[in-house]
Design a protein around this motif. Structure first.
Motif, PDB file in Angstrom:
ATOM      1  N   ARG A  59      -0.385  27.806 -21.615  1.00 55.88           N
ATOM      2  CA  ARG A  59      -1.471  28.545 -21.340  1.00 55.88           C
ATOM      3  C   ARG A  59      -2.412  27.314 -20.850  1.00 55.88           C
ATOM      4  O   ARG A  59      -3.114  27.743 -19.803  1.00 55.88           O
ATOM      5  N   ALA A  60      -2.426  26.184 -21.479  1.00 52.47           N
ATOM      6  CA  ALA A  60      -3.100  25.069 -20.551  1.00 52.47           C
ATOM      7  C   ALA A  60      -2.853  24.647 -19.182  1.00 52.47           C
ATOM      8  O   ALA A  60      -3.643  24.589 -18.351  1.00 52.47           O
ATOM      9  N   LEU A  61      -1.388  24.652 -18.849  1.00 51.03           N
ATOM     10  CA  LEU A  61      -0.682  24.330 -17.645  1.00 51.03           C
ATOM     11  C   LEU A  61      -1.183  25.531 -16.634  1.00 51.03           C
ATOM     12  O   LEU A  61      -1.410  25.180 -15.552  1.00 51.03           O
ATOM     13  N   GLU A  62      -0.837  26.658 -17.046  1.00 52.23           N
ATOM     14  CA  GLU A  62      -0.882  27.679 -15.868  1.00 52.23           C
ATOM     15  C   GLU A  62      -2.392  28.294 -15.661  1.00 52.23           C
ATOM     16  O   GLU A  62      -2.656  28.694 -14.531  1.00 52.23           O
ATOM     17  N   ASN A  63      -3.349  27.698 -16.401  1.00 47.64           N
ATOM     18  CA  ASN A  63      -4.826  27.847 -16.057  1.00 47.64           C
ATOM     19  C   ASN A  63      -5.611  26.533 -15.815  1.00 47.64           C
ATOM     20  O   ASN A  63      -6.558  26.514 -15.539  1.00 47.64           O
ATOM     21  N   HIS A  64      -5.081  25.557 -15.842  1.00 47.14           N
ATOM     22  CA  HIS A  64      -5.596  24.046 -15.769  1.00 47.14           C
ATOM     23  C   HIS A  64      -6.749  23.957 -16.385  1.00 47.14           C
ATOM     24  O   HIS A  64      -7.741  23.537 -15.987  1.00 47.14           O
ATOM     25  N   ILE A 115      -9.178  33.855 -30.042  1.00 43.71           N
ATOM     26  CA  ILE A 115      -8.856  33.755 -31.516  1.00 43.71           C
ATOM     27  C   ILE A 115      -7.367  34.077 -31.706  1.00 43.71           C
ATOM     28  O   ILE A 115      -7.010  35.022 -31.379  1.00 43.71           O
ATOM     29  N   CYS A 116      -6.679  32.950 -32.123  1.00 42.39           N
ATOM     30  CA  CYS A 116      -5.319  33.346 -32.977  1.00 42.39           C
ATOM     31  C   CYS A 116      -4.323  34.151 -31.814  1.00 42.39           C
ATOM     32  O   CYS A 116      -4.234  33.446 -30.828  1.00 42.39           O
ATOM     33  N   PHE A 117      -4.301  35.356 -32.366  1.00 42.22           N
ATOM     34  CA  PHE A 117      -3.177  36.130 -31.400  1.00 42.22           C
ATOM     35  C   PHE A 117      -3.483  36.278 -29.991  1.00 42.22           C
ATOM     36  O   PHE A 117      -2.939  36.901 -29.373  1.00 42.22           O
ATOM     37  N   ASP A 118      -4.828  36.337 -29.796  1.00 40.36           N
ATOM     38  CA  ASP A 118      -5.088  36.217 -28.248  1.00 40.36           C
ATOM     39  C   ASP A 118      -4.069  35.579 -27.423  1.00 40.36           C
ATOM     40  O   ASP A 118      -4.061  35.730 -26.383  1.00 40.36           O
ATOM     41  N   TRP A 119      -3.729  34.238 -27.818  1.00 39.77           N
ATOM     42  CA  TRP A 119      -2.653  33.218 -27.008  1.00 39.77           C
ATOM     43  C   TRP A 119      -1.541  34.260 -26.642  1.00 39.77           C
ATOM     44  O   TRP A 119      -1.087  33.744 -25.633  1.00 39.77           O
ATOM     45  N   TYR A 120      -1.262  35.169 -27.529  1.00 37.60           N
ATOM     46  CA  TYR A 120      -0.229  35.982 -26.840  1.00 37.60           C
ATOM     47  C   TYR A 120      -0.140  36.670 -25.771  1.00 37.60           C
ATOM     48  O   TYR A 120       0.914  37.341 -25.096  1.00 37.60           O
ATOM     49  N   ALA A 131       3.570  27.529 -26.830  1.00 38.38           N
ATOM     50  CA  ALA A 131       3.098  28.141 -25.868  1.00 38.38           C
ATOM     51  C   ALA A 131       1.702  27.698 -25.327  1.00 38.38           C
ATOM     52  O   ALA A 131       1.501  27.798 -24.276  1.00 38.38           O
ATOM     53  N   MET A 132       1.084  27.095 -26.183  1.00 38.42           N
ATOM     54  CA  MET A 132      -0.151  26.708 -25.643  1.00 38.42           C
ATOM     55  C   MET A 132      -0.240  25.681 -24.722  1.00 38.42           C
ATOM     56  O   MET A 132      -1.239  25.753 -23.916  1.00 38.42           O
ATOM     57  N   PRO A 133       0.648  24.672 -24.808  1.00 35.89           N
ATOM     58  CA  PRO A 133       0.786  23.944 -23.560  1.00 35.89           C
ATOM     59  C   PRO A 133       0.985  24.597 -22.206  1.00 35.89           C
ATOM     60  O   PRO A 133       0.417  24.014 -21.104  1.00 35.89           O
TER      61      PRO A 133
END
Length: 268
Positions: free
Chosen positions: A185-190, A146-151, A181-183
């Motif tokens: 997160r997607a890239l580094e975790n595939h 949820i939300c701030f977890d992305w940080y 940042a979300m791209p």
């Protein structure tokens, strides 16, 4: 498989109005997975803990879980949506996962942002990954944050290490940096990521928060597949193949997870 986000501006504490708006936005939408914003029916900027707690409800036997299940049956989609949760004397900023057959599971936000710390307890369920199926019967693994977890990179990484193909990310973003940042997160975790944000402003009588919109879907290569504007209702649905997230080999000699060296990730 068709996945999407729902972006809109909820009316503060007008739950029935917000249900009607969301139902209208999803009329005729065909999808296997839809992600709605954080606190999607209540709004976000509570004036007091008493106000936040009065809006909270139990999961899975509360009215929002029941309403979302009915909406899931109408659309055929797995739904992930945020709501304030009451569990005895404890209160959480949570997200529930439902399908046409009912409740699947839920997540309690681990990293609380700003005045959320005044109203909610930090999540105690870890970062769950649910095994679900799309409308064709294909199985995939769905993680939730949820939300701030992305940080916190550890959040998405924990979900990915548990096998998540897709990360659902309900949000009420006010900082401008998450869409950048979300791209990553997607890239580094595939993995595929689906961020469902809101837009508009809310005041708690002392200050005003403005929400940035820009909901987005990213693929395991960090490419943005769909993105909403900063302001305005939006339902964006794209076709993905969850299996694309499962091969984390980036060269003939390198696998993103097999190459991890946890023994060296210690603080000295």
């Amino acid at each position: 498989m068709r996945v999407g986000f729902v972006q809109y501006c909820p009316a503060f504490l007008q739950m029935e109005t917000n249900r009607q708006v969301l139902a209208a936005l999803l009329e005729g939408i065909e999808a296997d997975l839809l992600v709605l914003p954080e606190l999607c029916l209540t709004g976000y900027f509570f004036t007091s803990s008493e106000e936040a707690h009065a809006a909270a409800e139990s999961i899975p036997d509360g009215p929002t879980t029941a309403w979302l299940t009915t909406l899931s049956q109408r659309t055929g989609a797995i739904l992930v949506a945020g709501l304030p949760e009451r569990d005895g004397a404890q209160y959480y900023n949570s997200a529930v996962v439902v399908g046409p057959r009912g409740y699947i599971g839920h997540y309690r936000k681990v990293h609380l942002f700003y005045e959320e710390k005044l109203h909610f307890q930090a999540g105690n369920l870890g970062f769950p990954v649910f095994t679900v199926t799309d409308r064709s019967g294909e199985t995939y693994k769905l993680g939730v944050m949820i939300c701030f977890d992305w940080y916190f990179p550890e959040a998405a990484r924990t979900l990915a290490l548990q096998g998540a193909d897709v990360i659902a990310h309900p949000a009420n973003l006010v900082r401008p940096d998450c869409p950048r940042a979300m791209p990553i997160r997607a890239l580094e975790n595939h993995v595929f990521t689906i961020t469902a944000n809101r837009y508009g402003s809310e005041s708690n009588g002392r200050e005003t928060l403005s929400f940035i919109g820009q909901s987005l879907i990213c693929d395991p290569m960090g490419r943005i597949l769909a993105q909403a504007p900063k302001v305005g209702d939006a339902v964006e649905v794209v076709e993905i193949h969850p299996a694309e997230a499962r091969n984390r080999r980036i060269t003939q000699h390198n696998d993103l997870f097999a190459d991890r060296r946890p023994e060296h990730y210690q603080l000295s």
